[in-house]
Scaffold this motif. Structure first.
Motif, PDB file in Angstrom:
ATOM      1  N   PHE A   1       0.847  -1.183   0.000  1.00 25.19           N
ATOM      2  CA  PHE A   1       0.000   0.000   0.000  1.00 25.19           C
ATOM      3  C   PHE A   1       0.883   1.233   0.000  1.00 25.19           C
ATOM      4  O   PHE A   1       2.062   1.173   0.318  1.00 25.19           O
ATOM      5  CB  PHE A   1      -0.964   0.011   1.199  1.00 25.19           C
ATOM      6  CG  PHE A   1      -0.295  -0.135   2.535  1.00 25.19           C
ATOM      7  CD1 PHE A   1       0.200   0.963   3.223  1.00 25.19           C
ATOM      8  CD2 PHE A   1      -0.156  -1.401   3.113  1.00 25.19           C
ATOM      9  CE1 PHE A   1       0.807   0.812   4.461  1.00 25.19           C
ATOM     10  CE2 PHE A   1       0.447  -1.556   4.349  1.00 25.19           C
ATOM     11  CZ  PHE A   1       0.934  -0.446   5.027  1.00 25.19           C
ATOM     12  N   LYS A   2       0.290   2.336  -0.370  1.00 27.12           N
ATOM     13  CA  LYS A   2       1.002   3.613  -0.421  1.00 27.12           C
ATOM     14  C   LYS A   2       0.724   4.383   0.871  1.00 27.12           C
ATOM     15  O   LYS A   2      -0.385   4.365   1.386  1.00 27.12           O
ATOM     16  CB  LYS A   2       0.507   4.425  -1.622  1.00 27.12           C
ATOM     17  CG  LYS A   2       1.223   5.731  -1.814  1.00 27.12           C
ATOM     18  CD  LYS A   2       0.710   6.447  -3.062  1.00 27.12           C
ATOM     19  CE  LYS A   2       1.412   7.791  -3.188  1.00 27.12           C
ATOM     20  NZ  LYS A   2       0.910   8.548  -4.327  1.00 27.12           N
ATOM     21  N   VAL A   3       1.742   5.038   1.387  1.00 30.30           N
ATOM     22  CA  VAL A   3       1.604   5.909   2.547  1.00 30.30           C
ATOM     23  C   VAL A   3       1.908   7.334   2.090  1.00 30.30           C
ATOM     24  O   VAL A   3       2.989   7.604   1.571  1.00 30.30           O
ATOM     25  CB  VAL A   3       2.557   5.502   3.694  1.00 30.30           C
ATOM     26  CG1 VAL A   3       2.534   6.544   4.797  1.00 30.30           C
ATOM     27  CG2 VAL A   3       2.186   4.143   4.246  1.00 30.30           C
ATOM     28  N   THR A   4       0.937   8.218   2.264  1.00 30.98           N
ATOM     29  CA  THR A   4       1.129   9.627   1.943  1.00 30.98           C
ATOM     30  C   THR A   4       1.084  10.407   3.243  1.00 30.98           C
ATOM     31  O   THR A   4       0.098  10.354   3.971  1.00 30.98           O
ATOM     32  CB  THR A   4       0.022  10.128   0.989  1.00 30.98           C
ATOM     33  OG1 THR A   4       0.090   9.366  -0.211  1.00 30.98           O
ATOM     34  CG2 THR A   4       0.202  11.605   0.673  1.00 30.98           C
ATOM     35  N   GLN A   5       2.167  11.101   3.541  1.00 31.32           N
ATOM     36  CA  GLN A   5       2.255  11.843   4.793  1.00 31.32           C
ATOM     37  C   GLN A   5       1.942  13.321   4.546  1.00 31.32           C
ATOM     38  O   GLN A   5       2.530  13.945   3.665  1.00 31.32           O
ATOM     39  CB  GLN A   5       3.637  11.682   5.420  1.00 31.32           C
ATOM     40  CG  GLN A   5       3.860  10.263   5.921  1.00 31.32           C
ATOM     41  CD  GLN A   5       5.170  10.107   6.654  1.00 31.32           C
ATOM     42  OE1 GLN A   5       6.221  10.393   6.107  1.00 31.32           O
ATOM     43  NE2 GLN A   5       5.091   9.639   7.892  1.00 31.32           N
ATOM     44  N   VAL A   6       0.998  13.841   5.320  1.00 30.46           N
ATOM     45  CA  VAL A   6       0.643  15.251   5.285  1.00 30.46           C
ATOM     46  C   VAL A   6       1.266  15.879   6.527  1.00 30.46           C
ATOM     47  O   VAL A   6       0.910  15.547   7.648  1.00 30.46           O
ATOM     48  CB  VAL A   6      -0.887  15.446   5.271  1.00 30.46           C
ATOM     49  CG1 VAL A   6      -1.234  16.919   5.277  1.00 30.46           C
ATOM     50  CG2 VAL A   6      -1.494  14.756   4.055  1.00 30.46           C
ATOM     51  N   ILE A   7       2.205  16.765   6.308  1.00 32.65           N
ATOM     52  CA  ILE A   7       2.989  17.339   7.393  1.00 32.65           C
ATOM     53  C   ILE A   7       2.488  18.752   7.713  1.00 32.65           C
ATOM     54  O   ILE A   7       2.218  19.538   6.807  1.00 32.65           O
ATOM     55  CB  ILE A   7       4.490  17.412   7.007  1.00 32.65           C
ATOM     56  CG1 ILE A   7       4.985  16.060   6.476  1.00 32.65           C
ATOM     57  CG2 ILE A   7       5.331  17.904   8.175  1.00 32.65           C
ATOM     58  CD1 ILE A   7       4.976  14.932   7.461  1.00 32.65           C
ATOM     59  N   GLY A   8       2.405  19.054   8.990  1.00 30.24           N
ATOM     60  CA  GLY A   8       2.075  20.407   9.418  1.00 30.24           C
ATOM     61  C   GLY A   8       0.595  20.724   9.376  1.00 30.24           C
ATOM     62  O   GLY A   8      -0.248  19.875   9.107  1.00 30.24           O
ATOM     63  N   LEU A   9       0.296  21.998   9.626  1.00 29.79           N
ATOM     64  CA  LEU A   9      -1.088  22.443   9.734  1.00 29.79           C
ATOM     65  C   LEU A   9      -1.524  23.334   8.577  1.00 29.79           C
ATOM     66  O   LEU A   9      -2.669  23.780   8.542  1.00 29.79           O
ATOM     67  CB  LEU A   9      -1.275  23.211  11.050  1.00 29.79           C
ATOM     68  CG  LEU A   9      -0.959  22.410  12.318  1.00 29.79           C
ATOM     69  CD1 LEU A   9      -1.040  23.316  13.537  1.00 29.79           C
ATOM     70  CD2 LEU A   9      -1.906  21.229  12.456  1.00 29.79           C
ATOM     71  N   THR A  10      -0.635  23.604   7.641  1.00 30.16           N
ATOM     72  CA  THR A  10      -0.973  24.472   6.514  1.00 30.16           C
ATOM     73  C   THR A  10      -0.721  23.739   5.203  1.00 30.16           C
ATOM     74  O   THR A  10       0.007  22.750   5.157  1.00 30.16           O
ATOM     75  CB  THR A  10      -0.143  25.764   6.548  1.00 30.16           C
ATOM     76  OG1 THR A  10       1.246  25.421   6.512  1.00 30.16           O
ATOM     77  CG2 THR A  10      -0.435  26.577   7.802  1.00 30.16           C
ATOM     78  N   ASN A  11      -1.316  24.247   4.150  1.00 29.16           N
ATOM     79  CA  ASN A  11      -1.169  23.649   2.825  1.00 29.16           C
ATOM     80  C   ASN A  11      -0.048  24.326   2.054  1.00 29.16           C
ATOM     81  O   ASN A  11      -0.276  25.005   1.062  1.00 29.16           O
ATOM     82  CB  ASN A  11      -2.489  23.753   2.055  1.00 29.16           C
ATOM     83  CG  ASN A  11      -3.574  22.928   2.679  1.00 29.16           C
ATOM     84  OD1 ASN A  11      -3.301  21.957   3.378  1.00 29.16           O
ATOM     85  ND2 ASN A  11      -4.818  23.300   2.441  1.00 29.16           N
ATOM     86  N   ASP A  12       1.183  24.117   2.516  1.00 26.73           N
ATOM     87  CA  ASP A  12       2.340  24.778   1.911  1.00 26.73           C
ATOM     88  C   ASP A  12       2.943  23.999   0.738  1.00 26.73           C
ATOM     89  O   ASP A  12       3.845  24.488   0.080  1.00 26.73           O
ATOM     90  CB  ASP A  12       3.426  25.012   2.963  1.00 26.73           C
ATOM     91  CG  ASP A  12       2.978  25.990   4.031  1.00 26.73           C
ATOM     92  OD1 ASP A  12       2.103  26.833   3.741  1.00 26.73           O
ATOM     93  OD2 ASP A  12       3.489  25.906   5.154  1.00 26.73           O
ATOM     94  N   ASP A  13       2.464  22.800   0.491  1.00 20.55           N
ATOM     95  CA  ASP A  13       3.022  21.990  -0.592  1.00 20.55           C
ATOM     96  C   ASP A  13       1.882  21.272  -1.312  1.00 20.55           C
ATOM     97  O   ASP A  13       0.772  21.169  -0.789  1.00 20.55           O
ATOM     98  CB  ASP A  13       4.037  20.987  -0.026  1.00 20.55           C
ATOM     99  CG  ASP A  13       3.404  20.061   0.986  1.00 20.55           C
ATOM    100  OD1 ASP A  13       2.962  18.974   0.592  1.00 20.55           O
ATOM    101  OD2 ASP A  13       3.340  20.432   2.177  1.00 20.55           O
ATOM    102  N   PRO A  14       2.123  20.754  -2.519  1.00 21.32           N
ATOM    103  CA  PRO A  14       1.062  20.101  -3.297  1.00 21.32           C
ATOM    104  C   PRO A  14       0.445  18.887  -2.598  1.00 21.32           C
ATOM    105  O   PRO A  14      -0.757  18.647  -2.706  1.00 21.32           O
ATOM    106  CB  PRO A  14       1.769  19.680  -4.594  1.00 21.32           C
ATOM    107  CG  PRO A  14       2.970  20.553  -4.689  1.00 21.32           C
ATOM    108  CD  PRO A  14       3.371  20.876  -3.290  1.00 21.32           C
TER     109      PRO A  14
END
Length: 134
Positions: A27-40
């Motif tokens: 499976f793929k793991v996608t990590q969303v880091i932080g509290l803002t949408n600073d990256d795609p």
């Protein structure tokens, strides 16, 4: 196939992914880091992460009030009820005050207790049909 987990930055998720790969589960793991949408990645996957964070907050709140769950089954029951509410009953402002999954059987009433009863009846009917032997 095409299973993807959207998670926070905790490294345990990548470790779990490696462990499951050894067992031939991929499976793929996608990590969303932080509290803002600073990256795609954050911009695309933030809503999924927010759903999980909401579940975690709800779970922790209920866990503390109930002094924990006595069994794993109790915790699983709570998770099922939460996901049912979130996906089939709760109106979401971003979806025009409609639930993510709209069922025809629920359009007949706006009364929340009636909606729960209808869902339970539907689930029971499905269970009976799926367990019948022909």
């Amino acid at each position: 196939e095409n299973l993807e987990f959207v998670v926070d930055g905790n490294p345990i998720y990548k470790a779990a992914q490696q462990y499951f790969q050894l067992k031939r589960v991929f499976f793929k793991v996608t990590q969303v880091i932080g509290l803002t949408n600073d990256d795609p990645v954050s911009k695309k996957h933030r809503p999924a992460k927010q759903i999980i964070e909401r579940l975690n907050r709800t779970f922790q709140y209920s866990y503390a009030v109930k002094n924990g769950f006595n069994t794993l089954a109790g915790a699983n029951d709570f998770m099922c009820l939460f996901t049912t509410y979130f996906n089939f009953l709760r109106n979401h402002t971003t979806l025009g005050y409609k639930p993510p999954v709209q069922l025809d059987c629920l359009k007949k009433t706006h009364n929340m207790p009636n909606k729960w009863n209808i869902l339970l009846d539907e689930a029971l009917d499905y269970y009976i049909e799926s367990t019948m032997e022909f």
